[in-house]
Design a protein around this motif. Structure first.
Motif, PDB file in Angstrom:
ATOM      1  N   GLY A 130      44.560 105.035 123.553  1.00  0.00           N
ATOM      2  CA  GLY A 130      45.325 106.255 123.696  1.00  0.00           C
ATOM      3  C   GLY A 130      44.647 107.321 124.536  1.00  0.00           C
ATOM      4  O   GLY A 130      43.803 107.036 125.380  1.00  0.00           O
ATOM      5  N   GLN A 131      45.032 108.571 124.265  1.00  0.00           N
ATOM      6  CA  GLN A 131      44.587 109.704 125.064  1.00  0.00           C
ATOM      7  C   GLN A 131      43.779 110.681 124.217  1.00  0.00           C
ATOM      8  O   GLN A 131      43.802 110.636 122.990  1.00  0.00           O
ATOM      9  CB  GLN A 131      45.800 110.440 125.664  1.00  0.00           C
ATOM     10  CG  GLN A 131      46.762 109.552 126.426  1.00  0.00           C
ATOM     11  CD  GLN A 131      46.187 109.048 127.729  1.00  0.00           C
ATOM     12  OE1 GLN A 131      45.515 109.792 128.445  1.00  0.00           O
ATOM     13  NE2 GLN A 131      46.453 107.792 128.062  1.00  0.00           N
ATOM     14  N   GLY A 132      43.045 111.578 124.894  1.00  0.00           N
ATOM     15  CA  GLY A 132      42.287 112.606 124.199  1.00  0.00           C
ATOM     16  C   GLY A 132      41.843 113.665 125.186  1.00  0.00           C
ATOM     17  O   GLY A 132      42.269 113.675 126.347  1.00  0.00           O
ATOM     18  N   ARG A 133      40.985 114.567 124.742  1.00  0.00           N
ATOM     19  CA  ARG A 133      40.439 115.599 125.612  1.00  0.00           C
ATOM     20  C   ARG A 133      38.949 115.736 125.339  1.00  0.00           C
ATOM     21  O   ARG A 133      38.508 115.704 124.184  1.00  0.00           O
ATOM     22  CB  ARG A 133      41.137 116.941 125.380  1.00  0.00           C
ATOM     23  CG  ARG A 133      42.493 117.052 126.066  1.00  0.00           C
ATOM     24  CD  ARG A 133      43.240 118.296 125.636  1.00  0.00           C
ATOM     25  NE  ARG A 133      42.591 119.519 126.082  1.00  0.00           N
ATOM     26  CZ  ARG A 133      42.701 120.022 127.303  1.00  0.00           C
ATOM     27  NH1 ARG A 133      43.411 119.399 128.233  1.00  0.00           N
ATOM     28  NH2 ARG A 133      42.101 121.159 127.621  1.00  0.00           N
ATOM     29  N   VAL A 134      38.171 115.873 126.413  1.00  0.00           N
ATOM     30  CA  VAL A 134      36.729 116.095 126.316  1.00  0.00           C
ATOM     31  C   VAL A 134      36.382 117.265 127.218  1.00  0.00           C
ATOM     32  O   VAL A 134      36.697 117.242 128.411  1.00  0.00           O
ATOM     33  CB  VAL A 134      35.926 114.845 126.740  1.00  0.00           C
ATOM     34  CG1 VAL A 134      34.430 115.130 126.658  1.00  0.00           C
ATOM     35  CG2 VAL A 134      36.288 113.650 125.876  1.00  0.00           C
ATOM     36  N   VAL A 141      41.099 106.683 126.447  1.00  0.00           N
ATOM     37  CA  VAL A 141      40.065 106.109 125.594  1.00  0.00           C
ATOM     38  C   VAL A 141      40.169 104.589 125.636  1.00  0.00           C
ATOM     39  O   VAL A 141      41.257 104.028 125.466  1.00  0.00           O
ATOM     40  CB  VAL A 141      40.199 106.601 124.137  1.00  0.00           C
ATOM     41  CG1 VAL A 141      39.014 106.131 123.306  1.00  0.00           C
ATOM     42  CG2 VAL A 141      40.328 108.116 124.090  1.00  0.00           C
ATOM     43  N   ILE A 142      39.017 103.934 125.880  1.00  0.00           N
ATOM     44  CA  ILE A 142      38.953 102.470 125.916  1.00  0.00           C
ATOM     45  C   ILE A 142      37.828 102.026 124.989  1.00  0.00           C
ATOM     46  O   ILE A 142      36.723 102.569 125.035  1.00  0.00           O
ATOM     47  CB  ILE A 142      38.704 101.958 127.352  1.00  0.00           C
ATOM     48  CG1 ILE A 142      39.856 102.371 128.268  1.00  0.00           C
ATOM     49  CG2 ILE A 142      38.536 100.438 127.359  1.00  0.00           C
ATOM     50  CD1 ILE A 142      39.639 102.037 129.730  1.00  0.00           C
ATOM     51  N   VAL A 143      38.121 101.045 124.147  1.00  0.00           N
ATOM     52  CA  VAL A 143      37.139 100.512 123.211  1.00  0.00           C
ATOM     53  C   VAL A 143      36.841  99.057 123.557  1.00  0.00           C
ATOM     54  O   VAL A 143      37.754  98.276 123.852  1.00  0.00           O
ATOM     55  CB  VAL A 143      37.641 100.619 121.755  1.00  0.00           C
ATOM     56  CG1 VAL A 143      36.709  99.870 120.800  1.00  0.00           C
ATOM     57  CG2 VAL A 143      37.740 102.078 121.344  1.00  0.00           C
ATOM     58  N   LEU A 144      35.557  98.710 123.535  1.00  0.00           N
ATOM     59  CA  LEU A 144      35.111  97.333 123.741  1.00  0.00           C
ATOM     60  C   LEU A 144      34.580  96.805 122.411  1.00  0.00           C
ATOM     61  O   LEU A 144      33.613  97.338 121.874  1.00  0.00           O
ATOM     62  CB  LEU A 144      34.010  97.257 124.801  1.00  0.00           C
ATOM     63  CG  LEU A 144      34.434  97.161 126.270  1.00  0.00           C
ATOM     64  CD1 LEU A 144      35.273  98.366 126.675  1.00  0.00           C
ATOM     65  CD2 LEU A 144      33.213  97.047 127.174  1.00  0.00           C
ATOM     66  N   GLU A 145      35.242  95.768 121.881  1.00  0.00           N
ATOM     67  CA  GLU A 145      34.811  95.161 120.629  1.00  0.00           C
ATOM     68  C   GLU A 145      34.096  93.845 120.935  1.00  0.00           C
ATOM     69  O   GLU A 145      34.652  92.982 121.621  1.00  0.00           O
ATOM     70  CB  GLU A 145      36.017  94.902 119.723  1.00  0.00           C
ATOM     71  CG  GLU A 145      36.751  96.164 119.317  1.00  0.00           C
ATOM     72  CD  GLU A 145      37.961  95.871 118.455  1.00  0.00           C
ATOM     73  OE1 GLU A 145      38.266  94.672 118.231  1.00  0.00           O
ATOM     74  OE2 GLU A 145      38.620  96.826 118.011  1.00  0.00           O
ATOM     75  N   PRO A 146      32.859  93.661 120.477  1.00  0.00           N
ATOM     76  CA  PRO A 146      32.109  92.451 120.803  1.00  0.00           C
ATOM     77  C   PRO A 146      32.742  91.202 120.180  1.00  0.00           C
ATOM     78  O   PRO A 146      33.274  91.251 119.064  1.00  0.00           O
ATOM     79  CB  PRO A 146      30.724  92.722 120.208  1.00  0.00           C
ATOM     80  CG  PRO A 146      30.967  93.714 119.120  1.00  0.00           C
ATOM     81  CD  PRO A 146      32.105  94.569 119.587  1.00  0.00           C
ATOM     82  N   ARG A 147      32.679  90.107 120.897  1.00  0.00           N
ATOM     83  CA  ARG A 147      33.205  88.836 120.398  1.00  0.00           C
ATOM     84  C   ARG A 147      32.138  88.016 119.678  1.00  0.00           C
ATOM     85  O   ARG A 147      32.410  86.911 119.214  1.00  0.00           O
ATOM     86  CB  ARG A 147      33.796  88.019 121.555  1.00  0.00           C
ATOM     87  CG  ARG A 147      34.988  88.691 122.245  1.00  0.00           C
ATOM     88  CD  ARG A 147      35.565  87.785 123.311  1.00  0.00           C
ATOM     89  NE  ARG A 147      36.632  88.414 124.073  1.00  0.00           N
ATOM     90  CZ  ARG A 147      37.925  88.401 123.723  1.00  0.00           C
ATOM     91  NH1 ARG A 147      38.293  87.793 122.604  1.00  0.00           N
ATOM     92  NH2 ARG A 147      38.827  88.994 124.477  1.00  0.00           N
ATOM     93  N   ASP A 148      30.884  88.531 119.618  1.00  0.00           N
ATOM     94  CA  ASP A 148      29.814  87.831 118.927  1.00  0.00           C
ATOM     95  C   ASP A 148      28.881  88.857 118.290  1.00  0.00           C
ATOM     96  O   ASP A 148      29.153  90.052 118.333  1.00  0.00           O
ATOM     97  CB  ASP A 148      29.052  86.892 119.880  1.00  0.00           C
ATOM     98  CG  ASP A 148      28.493  87.625 121.097  1.00  0.00           C
ATOM     99  OD1 ASP A 148      28.151  88.825 120.970  1.00  0.00           O
ATOM    100  OD2 ASP A 148      28.398  87.024 122.183  1.00  0.00           O
TER     101      ASP A 148
END
Length: 322
Positions: A130-134, A141-148
């Protein structure tokens, strides 16, 4: 057969948005990797790790194919770093010491490595959040979830207009924040003030230490890495020489997001009885450090990755006399 074909088509239709989101997010990350290097920006950012917090001022631009950057730490004792292409100058006020290093690979401002992004989806699930403000700037906003279990998760907040990274967090196995960085003030684009990139430290009465780095091939020196970590590849390997002391080796690995550094230094005055000792682990926030002694050498493997990854790499380092 027709029923199976219908089921496959329905599944493809359901998955298509997921694949499209991942591809769009990957393109945004590639844009972010370029923006942190090639844009002109200045501002104040806060770095948090465990119970430690540090505030810094940064000014950055890109000119004639090289980085021009100044970072000033605003907390505690004054410290300052100037980057001009391949040369980095670091000033430590309390010690009245100046370290000048050529071909430095240290990135004190968070940045991805563009060369490692092509296979990012093999090791991370990439999710738009989604979106946000900084600092008053609209962000995606982008999230990287580990596969291991060999890497941590990551959260990135990108300026929707320029792609510049505005906030980042390293996430533990339960989604907790281990380390974070965030702008509190930022100006993107436009010319920098005349003094923004100029050093403010004195030019006299300093102890100057020059560090020369040269590229090497560790295997040519007898160093072998038996246990590779999936997704991590060697970015470069250097010999760092400071004054008349013994040179140290620095080998850098990355999966495009996380980095691991292996440092190898000769030990002095080593007797037979102390040719080896138990390995030691230490950590602060997301940063883990694995210390190991190997005969006449001292090994340090460190990075913002789980201990398991450091041990796997560190235990596989061996010196074979040529």
């Amino acid at each position: 057969m027709d029923f199976l074909r219908v089921q496959v088509c329905c599944l493809a239709a359901l998955l298509a948005p997921t694949f499209a989101h991942a591809e769009n997010s990957l393109m945004a990350l590639q844009r972010m990797a370029q923006a942190s290097r090639q844009l002109t920006y200045e501002g104040i950012f806060v770095y948090r790790s465990a119970d430690r917090m540090e505030t810094s001022r940064i000014a950055h631009t890109w000119a004639d194919g090289r980085d021009l950057e100044r970072i000033e730490v605003l907390d505690d004792s004054p410290r300052e770093m100037i980057r001009n292409g391949d040369e980095t100058t670091s000033f430590f006020s309390n010690e009245k010491r100046l370290i000048v290093e050529t071909r430095s690979t240290r990135h004190q401002f968070p940045a991805l490595l563009p060369a490692g992004l092509s296979r990012l989806q093999d090791y991370y699930l990439i999710r738009p959040m989604g979106q946000g403000r900084v600092a008053g700037v609209d962000s995606r906003v982008i999230v990287l979830e580990p596969r291991d279990n060999l890497r941590y998760g990551h959260e990135f907040w990108l300026d929707t207009a320029s792609g510049l990274l505005l906030r980042a967090a390293v996430l533990g196995g339960h989604g907790e924040t281990l380390d974070s960085f965030s702008f509190t003030q930022v100006t993107i684009g436009g010319p920098l003030p005349r003094q923004a990139l100029k050093p403010s430290f004195p030019t006299e009465g300093l102890q100057v230490q020059k560090v020369i780095t040269t590229e090497i091939v560790p295997e040519d020196l007898g160093w072998v890495f038996h246990k590779n970590i999936p997704g991590f590849r060697r970015i470069n390997a250097m010999k760092r020489q400071s004054g008349s002391g013994q040179p140290a080796l620095h080998i850098l690995f990355s999966d495009g997001v996380a980095t691991i550094s292996a440092f190898i230094e000769p030990r002095t005055n080593v007797g037979e009885a102390e040719s080896s000792s138990p390995a030691v682990l230490s950590s602060m926030g997301a940063l883990n450090v694995y210390h190991r002694q190997l005969n006449k050498y001292f090994l340090v493997v460190m990075g913002e990755v789980p201990v398991l990854a450091l041990k796997q790499l560190g235990d596989g380092i061996e010196w074979i006399e040529k």
